[in-house]
Design a protein around this motif. Sequence first.
Motif, short mmCIF file in Angstrom:
data_model
loop_
_atom_site.label_atom_id
_atom_site.label_comp_id
_atom_site.label_asym_id
_atom_site.label_seq_id
_atom_site.Cartn_x
_atom_site.Cartn_y
_atom_site.Cartn_z
N MET A 78 55.61 32.79 41.36
CA MET A 78 54.61 33.34 42.29
C MET A 78 53.77 34.42 41.61
O MET A 78 52.55 34.45 41.77
N VAL A 79 54.40 35.28 40.85
CA VAL A 79 53.66 36.34 40.15
C VAL A 79 52.69 35.74 39.14
O VAL A 79 51.53 36.15 39.05
N LEU A 80 53.15 34.73 38.41
CA LEU A 80 52.30 34.12 37.39
C LEU A 80 51.17 33.29 38.00
O LEU A 80 50.09 33.20 37.42
N GLU A 81 51.40 32.68 39.15
CA GLU A 81 50.34 31.92 39.80
C GLU A 81 49.22 32.85 40.26
O GLU A 81 48.04 32.53 40.14
N LYS A 82 49.59 34.03 40.76
CA LYS A 82 48.57 35.01 41.14
C LYS A 82 47.79 35.46 39.90
O LYS A 82 46.58 35.61 39.94
N ALA A 83 48.49 35.67 38.79
CA ALA A 83 47.84 36.09 37.56
C ALA A 83 46.97 34.98 36.98
O ALA A 83 45.93 35.25 36.38
N ASP A 84 47.37 33.73 37.19
CA ASP A 84 46.60 32.60 36.68
C ASP A 84 45.23 32.53 37.36
O ASP A 84 44.24 32.16 36.74
N TYR A 85 45.18 32.90 38.64
CA TYR A 85 43.89 32.91 39.35
C TYR A 85 43.00 34.05 38.84
O TYR A 85 41.79 33.94 38.81
N ALA A 86 43.62 35.15 38.45
CA ALA A 86 42.85 36.32 38.00
C ALA A 86 42.30 36.13 36.59
O ALA A 86 41.32 36.76 36.23
N GLY A 87 42.90 35.31 35.82
CA GLY A 87 42.46 35.09 34.44
C GLY A 87 43.61 34.53 33.63
O GLY A 87 44.77 34.71 33.97
N ASN A 88 43.29 33.84 32.58
CA ASN A 88 44.31 33.16 31.80
C ASN A 88 44.49 33.86 30.45
O ASN A 88 44.22 33.31 29.41
N LYS A 89 44.96 35.10 30.49
CA LYS A 89 45.09 35.91 29.27
C LYS A 89 46.57 36.14 28.94
O LYS A 89 47.37 36.44 29.82
N PRO A 90 46.92 36.02 27.65
CA PRO A 90 48.31 36.23 27.26
C PRO A 90 48.83 37.64 27.56
O PRO A 90 50.02 37.82 27.79
N GLN A 91 47.94 38.63 27.56
CA GLN A 91 48.39 40.01 27.82
C GLN A 91 48.97 40.13 29.23
O GLN A 91 49.81 40.99 29.49
N MET A 92 48.53 39.28 30.14
CA MET A 92 49.04 39.34 31.50
C MET A 92 50.51 38.96 31.56
O MET A 92 51.30 39.58 32.28
N VAL A 93 50.90 37.97 30.78
CA VAL A 93 52.30 37.54 30.75
C VAL A 93 53.16 38.65 30.17
O VAL A 93 54.26 38.91 30.66
N ASP A 94 52.66 39.31 29.14
CA ASP A 94 53.41 40.42 28.55
C ASP A 94 53.70 41.51 29.58
O ASP A 94 54.81 42.00 29.69
N SER A 95 52.69 41.87 30.37
CA SER A 95 52.89 42.95 31.33
C SER A 95 53.65 42.50 32.57
O SER A 95 54.40 43.27 33.15
N LEU A 96 53.50 41.24 32.97
CA LEU A 96 54.14 40.76 34.20
C LEU A 96 55.58 40.28 34.00
O LEU A 96 56.39 40.37 34.91
N ILE A 97 55.89 39.76 32.82
CA ILE A 97 57.22 39.19 32.59
C ILE A 97 58.00 39.99 31.54
O ILE A 97 59.08 40.51 31.81
N ILE A 98 57.45 40.12 30.35
CA ILE A 98 58.21 40.71 29.24
C ILE A 98 58.49 42.19 29.46
O ILE A 98 59.61 42.66 29.24
N ASN A 99 57.51 42.94 29.92
CA ASN A 99 57.67 44.39 30.06
C ASN A 99 57.88 44.81 31.51
O ASN A 99 57.40 45.86 31.93
N SER A 100 58.60 44.01 32.27
CA SER A 100 58.80 44.36 33.68
C SER A 100 60.26 44.16 34.07
O SER A 100 61.03 43.47 33.40
N ASP A 101 60.61 44.75 35.20
CA ASP A 101 61.97 44.59 35.72
C ASP A 101 62.22 43.17 36.20
O ASP A 101 63.35 42.68 36.15
N SER A 102 61.17 42.49 36.69
CA SER A 102 61.36 41.11 37.15
C SER A 102 61.71 40.20 35.97
O SER A 102 62.48 39.25 36.13
N GLY A 103 61.18 40.48 34.79
CA GLY A 103 61.54 39.72 33.61
C GLY A 103 63.00 39.94 33.23
O GLY A 103 63.70 39.01 32.85
N ASP A 104 63.45 41.19 33.35
CA ASP A 104 64.85 41.48 33.07
C ASP A 104 65.77 40.74 34.04
O ASP A 104 66.79 40.18 33.64
N SER A 105 65.41 40.73 35.31
CA SER A 105 66.21 40.03 36.31
C SER A 105 66.24 38.53 36.03
O SER A 105 67.28 37.87 36.18
N LEU A 106 65.09 37.99 35.63
CA LEU A 106 65.02 36.57 35.27
C LEU A 106 65.95 36.27 34.11
O LEU A 106 66.71 35.30 34.13
#
Length: 175
Positions: A78-106
């Motif tokens: 769900m987080v990535l689908e929202k980000a996909d609509y905002a733009g398709n940039k690799p930096q978004m994945v870094d901030s939304l998944i890699i450097n976040s608590d939700s990524g740690d939980s995943l």
Amino acid sequence: MKRTAFSIRTGLFLCLGTLLIATACNNNSSQKNTKPLLSDSARAANKRIDSLRRASYRNNDLSIIFLDATSQIMQAQMVLEKADYAGNKPQMVDSLIINSDSGDSLYYALRRMYMAATAFAETEEQRARFNAMTMPDSTKLWLQKHFKGSTPSGALSALTKFQNDCTVINKIIRK
């Protein structure tokens, strides 16, 4: 006489060099073609450890592991689908998944799922594949291995792969 001694010495060095090269070639070819095999006692020990792990997982209710993994995957999707609509940039994945608590939980949810799968694996190939998915043993490194440099749509396809693994592992365990 000097010539004969020199010829003999040269011949011996050439034979020795040829022998060393032939031995090195045989060692390299035999190393490439052999798989590391476990002894029978090591295989029996692994089976015993896996049976103990399976018993402990049954006591801890495996359904919670799969529900948690599926829930974390869906939240990340769900987080990535929202980000996909905002733009398709690799930096978004870094901030939304890699450097976040939700990524740690995943990471922790998927790691538990793959560890359970390793205990219930039916073949050595499955065991190796599931065990490889738990490596590296660090949240950041694991997230970087699977998501670094990918766009939100690429990360979504990685999450779909994890969801498919979750379904396959659930079927293996429920047999």
